[in-house]
Design a protein around this motif. Structure first.
Motif, PDB file in Angstrom:
ATOM      1  N   GLY A 103     -13.439  -1.926   7.596  1.00  0.00           N
ATOM      2  CA  GLY A 103     -11.998  -1.777   7.740  1.00  0.00           C
ATOM      3  C   GLY A 103     -11.238  -2.905   7.066  1.00  0.00           C
ATOM      4  N   ALA A 104     -11.734  -4.128   7.222  1.00  0.00           N
ATOM      5  CA  ALA A 104     -11.080  -5.276   6.579  1.00  0.00           C
ATOM      6  C   ALA A 104     -11.158  -5.164   5.062  1.00  0.00           C
ATOM      7  CB  ALA A 104     -11.727  -6.576   7.054  1.00  0.00           C
ATOM      8  N   ARG A 105     -12.295  -4.733   4.547  1.00  0.00           N
ATOM      9  CA  ARG A 105     -12.436  -4.582   3.091  1.00  0.00           C
ATOM     10  C   ARG A 105     -11.566  -3.470   2.551  1.00  0.00           C
ATOM     11  NH1 ARG A 105     -16.850  -6.890   0.298  1.00  0.00           N
ATOM     12  NH2 ARG A 105     -17.323  -8.817   1.370  1.00  0.00           N
ATOM     13  N   LEU A 106     -11.408  -2.393   3.317  1.00  0.00           N
ATOM     14  CA  LEU A 106     -10.545  -1.294   2.875  1.00  0.00           C
ATOM     15  C   LEU A 106      -9.099  -1.756   2.748  1.00  0.00           C
ATOM     16  CD1 LEU A 106     -11.933   1.660   5.012  1.00  0.00           C
ATOM     17  CD2 LEU A 106     -12.020   1.462   2.524  1.00  0.00           C
ATOM     18  N   GLU A 107      -8.725  -2.748   3.548  1.00  0.00           N
ATOM     19  CA  GLU A 107      -7.352  -3.244   3.530  1.00  0.00           C
ATOM     20  C   GLU A 107      -7.159  -4.452   2.620  1.00  0.00           C
ATOM     21  OE1 GLU A 107      -5.891  -3.730   7.497  1.00  0.00           O
ATOM     22  OE2 GLU A 107      -5.940  -1.579   7.855  1.00  0.00           O
ATOM     23  N   ALA A 108      -8.187  -4.802   1.871  1.00  0.00           N
ATOM     24  CA  ALA A 108      -8.070  -5.930   0.945  1.00  0.00           C
ATOM     25  C   ALA A 108      -7.101  -5.589  -0.178  1.00  0.00           C
ATOM     26  CB  ALA A 108      -9.445  -6.283   0.376  1.00  0.00           C
ATOM     27  N   ASP A 109      -6.763  -6.576  -0.946  1.00  0.00           N
ATOM     28  CA  ASP A 109      -5.875  -6.387  -2.093  1.00  0.00           C
ATOM     29  C   ASP A 109      -6.583  -5.502  -3.116  1.00  0.00           C
ATOM     30  OD1 ASP A 109      -4.352  -6.605  -4.420  1.00  0.00           O
ATOM     31  OD2 ASP A 109      -3.898  -8.715  -4.064  1.00  0.00           O
ATOM     32  N   PRO A 110      -5.946  -4.416  -3.559  1.00  0.00           N
ATOM     33  CA  PRO A 110      -6.574  -3.538  -4.564  1.00  0.00           C
ATOM     34  C   PRO A 110      -6.962  -4.291  -5.845  1.00  0.00           C
ATOM     35  CG  PRO A 110      -4.609  -2.506  -3.681  1.00  0.00           C
ATOM     36  CD  PRO A 110      -4.652  -3.905  -3.127  1.00  0.00           C
ATOM     37  N   ALA A 111      -6.293  -5.400  -6.110  1.00  0.00           N
ATOM     38  CA  ALA A 111      -6.618  -6.192  -7.300  1.00  0.00           C
ATOM     39  C   ALA A 111      -8.011  -6.810  -7.200  1.00  0.00           C
ATOM     40  CB  ALA A 111      -5.576  -7.286  -7.505  1.00  0.00           C
ATOM     41  N   ASP A 112      -8.568  -6.829  -5.991  1.00  0.00           N
ATOM     42  CA  ASP A 112      -9.929  -7.361  -5.816  1.00  0.00           C
ATOM     43  C   ASP A 112     -10.970  -6.466  -6.463  1.00  0.00           C
ATOM     44  OD1 ASP A 112      -8.901  -9.493  -4.446  1.00  0.00           O
ATOM     45  OD2 ASP A 112      -9.458  -8.755  -2.463  1.00  0.00           O
ATOM     46  N   GLY A 113     -10.585  -5.248  -6.812  1.00  0.00           N
ATOM     47  CA  GLY A 113     -11.490  -4.357  -7.540  1.00  0.00           C
ATOM     48  C   GLY A 113     -12.364  -3.514  -6.632  1.00  0.00           C
ATOM     49  N   VAL A 114     -13.268  -2.813  -7.268  1.00  0.00           N
ATOM     50  CA  VAL A 114     -14.158  -1.872  -6.591  1.00  0.00           C
ATOM     51  C   VAL A 114     -15.087  -2.612  -5.629  1.00  0.00           C
ATOM     52  CG1 VAL A 114     -16.007  -0.192  -6.966  1.00  0.00           C
ATOM     53  CG2 VAL A 114     -14.059  -0.259  -8.517  1.00  0.00           C
ATOM     54  N   GLY A 142      -7.267  -0.394  -0.550  1.00  0.00           N
ATOM     55  CA  GLY A 142      -5.912   0.124  -0.652  1.00  0.00           C
ATOM     56  C   GLY A 142      -4.845  -0.826  -0.153  1.00  0.00           C
ATOM     57  N   GLY A 143      -5.234  -2.005   0.312  1.00  0.00           N
ATOM     58  CA  GLY A 143      -4.271  -2.932   0.873  1.00  0.00           C
ATOM     59  C   GLY A 143      -3.945  -2.572   2.313  1.00  0.00           C
ATOM     60  N   PRO A 144      -3.297  -3.468   3.036  1.00  0.00           N
ATOM     61  CA  PRO A 144      -2.976  -3.213   4.445  1.00  0.00           C
ATOM     62  C   PRO A 144      -2.035  -2.022   4.605  1.00  0.00           C
ATOM     63  CG  PRO A 144      -2.430  -5.476   3.818  1.00  0.00           C
ATOM     64  CD  PRO A 144      -2.843  -4.761   2.577  1.00  0.00           C
ATOM     65  N   ASP A 145      -2.186  -1.325   5.708  1.00  0.00           N
ATOM     66  CA  ASP A 145      -1.310  -0.212   6.036  1.00  0.00           C
ATOM     67  C   ASP A 145      -0.214  -0.748   6.953  1.00  0.00           C
ATOM     68  OD1 ASP A 145      -0.045   2.049   6.964  1.00  0.00           O
ATOM     69  OD2 ASP A 145      -1.891   3.155   7.338  1.00  0.00           O
ATOM     70  N   PRO A 146       0.982  -0.973   6.428  1.00  0.00           N
ATOM     71  CA  PRO A 146       2.033  -1.571   7.243  1.00  0.00           C
ATOM     72  C   PRO A 146       2.499  -0.677   8.388  1.00  0.00           C
ATOM     73  CG  PRO A 146       2.936  -0.851   5.149  1.00  0.00           C
ATOM     74  CD  PRO A 146       1.448  -0.642   5.090  1.00  0.00           C
ATOM     75  N   GLY A 147       2.260   0.616   8.272  1.00  0.00           N
ATOM     76  CA  GLY A 147       2.701   1.536   9.318  1.00  0.00           C
ATOM     77  C   GLY A 147       1.774   1.589  10.507  1.00  0.00           C
ATOM     78  N   ASP A 148       0.580   1.097  10.382  1.00  0.00           N
ATOM     79  CA  ASP A 148      -0.392   1.225  11.457  1.00  0.00           C
ATOM     80  C   ASP A 148      -1.313   0.007  11.463  1.00  0.00           C
ATOM     81  OD1 ASP A 148      -1.679   2.376  13.563  1.00  0.00           O
ATOM     82  OD2 ASP A 148      -2.379   4.123  12.478  1.00  0.00           O
ATOM     83  N   PRO A 149      -0.788  -1.156  11.838  1.00  0.00           N
ATOM     84  CA  PRO A 149      -1.607  -2.365  11.816  1.00  0.00           C
ATOM     85  C   PRO A 149      -2.532  -2.438  13.031  1.00  0.00           C
ATOM     86  CG  PRO A 149       0.540  -2.884  12.682  1.00  0.00           C
ATOM     87  CD  PRO A 149       0.557  -1.420  12.310  1.00  0.00           C
ATOM     88  N   GLN A 154      -7.653  -0.166  11.989  1.00  0.00           N
ATOM     89  CA  GLN A 154      -8.548  -0.616  10.913  1.00  0.00           C
ATOM     90  C   GLN A 154      -9.933   0.021  11.075  1.00  0.00           C
ATOM     91  OE1 GLN A 154      -9.724  -4.872  10.747  1.00  0.00           O
ATOM     92  NE2 GLN A 154      -8.463  -4.894   8.897  1.00  0.00           N
ATOM     93  N   ARG A 155     -10.471  -0.016  12.308  1.00  0.00           N
ATOM     94  CA  ARG A 155     -11.766   0.625  12.567  1.00  0.00           C
ATOM     95  C   ARG A 155     -11.687   2.125  12.333  1.00  0.00           C
ATOM     96  NH1 ARG A 155     -15.753  -1.888  15.270  1.00  0.00           N
ATOM     97  NH2 ARG A 155     -16.426  -0.008  16.330  1.00  0.00           N
ATOM     98  N   GLY A 156     -10.568   2.722  12.750  1.00  0.00           N
ATOM     99  CA  GLY A 156     -10.401   4.157  12.570  1.00  0.00           C
ATOM    100  C   GLY A 156     -10.362   4.552  11.104  1.00  0.00           C
ATOM    101  N   ARG A 157      -9.670   3.751  10.282  1.00  0.00           N
ATOM    102  CA  ARG A 157      -9.628   4.061   8.847  1.00  0.00           C
ATOM    103  C   ARG A 157     -11.025   3.955   8.225  1.00  0.00           C
ATOM    104  NH1 ARG A 157      -4.469   2.000   9.504  1.00  0.00           N
ATOM    105  NH2 ARG A 157      -5.021  -0.167   9.186  1.00  0.00           N
ATOM    106  N   ALA A 158     -11.810   2.983   8.681  1.00  0.00           N
ATOM    107  CA  ALA A 158     -13.179   2.844   8.172  1.00  0.00           C
ATOM    108  C   ALA A 158     -14.023   4.052   8.595  1.00  0.00           C
ATOM    109  CB  ALA A 158     -13.805   1.550   8.682  1.00  0.00           C
ATOM    110  N   ARG A 159     -13.867   4.476   9.840  1.00  0.00           N
ATOM    111  CA  ARG A 159     -14.615   5.643  10.338  1.00  0.00           C
ATOM    112  C   ARG A 159     -14.231   6.888   9.540  1.00  0.00           C
ATOM    113  NH1 ARG A 159     -16.997   5.982  15.065  1.00  0.00           N
ATOM    114  NH2 ARG A 159     -15.713   4.357  15.978  1.00  0.00           N
ATOM    115  N   ARG A 160     -12.928   7.052   9.298  1.00  0.00           N
ATOM    116  CA  ARG A 160     -12.455   8.213   8.539  1.00  0.00           C
ATOM    117  C   ARG A 160     -13.002   8.199   7.113  1.00  0.00           C
ATOM    118  NH1 ARG A 160      -6.379   8.533   8.581  1.00  0.00           N
ATOM    119  NH2 ARG A 160      -6.648   6.786   7.174  1.00  0.00           N
TER     120      ARG A 160
END
Length: 175
Positions: A103-114, A142-149, A154-160
């Protein structure tokens, strides 16, 4: 009914990380599921897997609350719990990945790359030399989701994200 203080949350996180259904049920006892549905679902899956009778009513309540909340990863976790309650498989392949780390990696800066999840070990890293696309799930943060911090989202986005590719979080053995 007791609330979720930091010590109780830490016990629940530890139980989820170890997939310890007994400790998870103890941490959930007398507390509301709502603030911790993603962790609650994980420990309830472990408790159902062990056949612990106290898990069934809590798992049904967790499914009901997940369906009502409809947050990131809630539908996927509700489906896993429902399958476990019905004694059937989800068809998803277990991957030994830490949902918090993913979840933390999914919310990293997209500039960090693949980034890539090693489907055998659950390690998350940048694809480098010897990258095997058959044994890794790649993604661009994809960077942090400001609408659902928050940790639950975060765990839910990783599970999805895992479920979208046919995977679910599985036990991560310590090496």
């Amino acid at each position: 009914m007791a609330d979720w203080d930091e010590d109780a949350r830490a016990r629940l996180r530890a139980a989820a990380h170890r997939r310890d259904g007994d400790a998870g049920l103890a941490a959930l006892a007398g507390r509301p599921l709502g603030p911790v549905l993603q962790y609650a679902g994980d420990v309830l899956l472990a408790a159902l897997d062990r056949g612990l009778p106290a898990a069934e009513p809590l798992a049904r309540k967790c499914v009901e609350e997940l369906d009502g909340r409809d947050g990131p990863g809630d539908a996927e976790l509700a489906a896993e719990l429902t399958a476990a309650l019905e004694g059937r498989a989800t068809g998803l392949i277990g991957v030994p990945v830490d949902l918090g780390a993913l979840g933390a990696r999914l919310e990293a800066d997209p500039a960090d790359g693949v980034q890539a999840v090693d489907l055998r070990t659950g390690d998350i890293d940048e694809p480098g030399p010897g990258f095997d696309p058959e044994s890794r799930l790649t993604f661009v943060p994809g960077g942090p989701d400001p609408g659902d911090p928050g940790e639950e989202a975060q765990r839910g986005r990783a599970r999805r994200r895992l479920a979208e590719h046919g995977y679910r979080p599985g036990p991560r053995p310590f090496l």
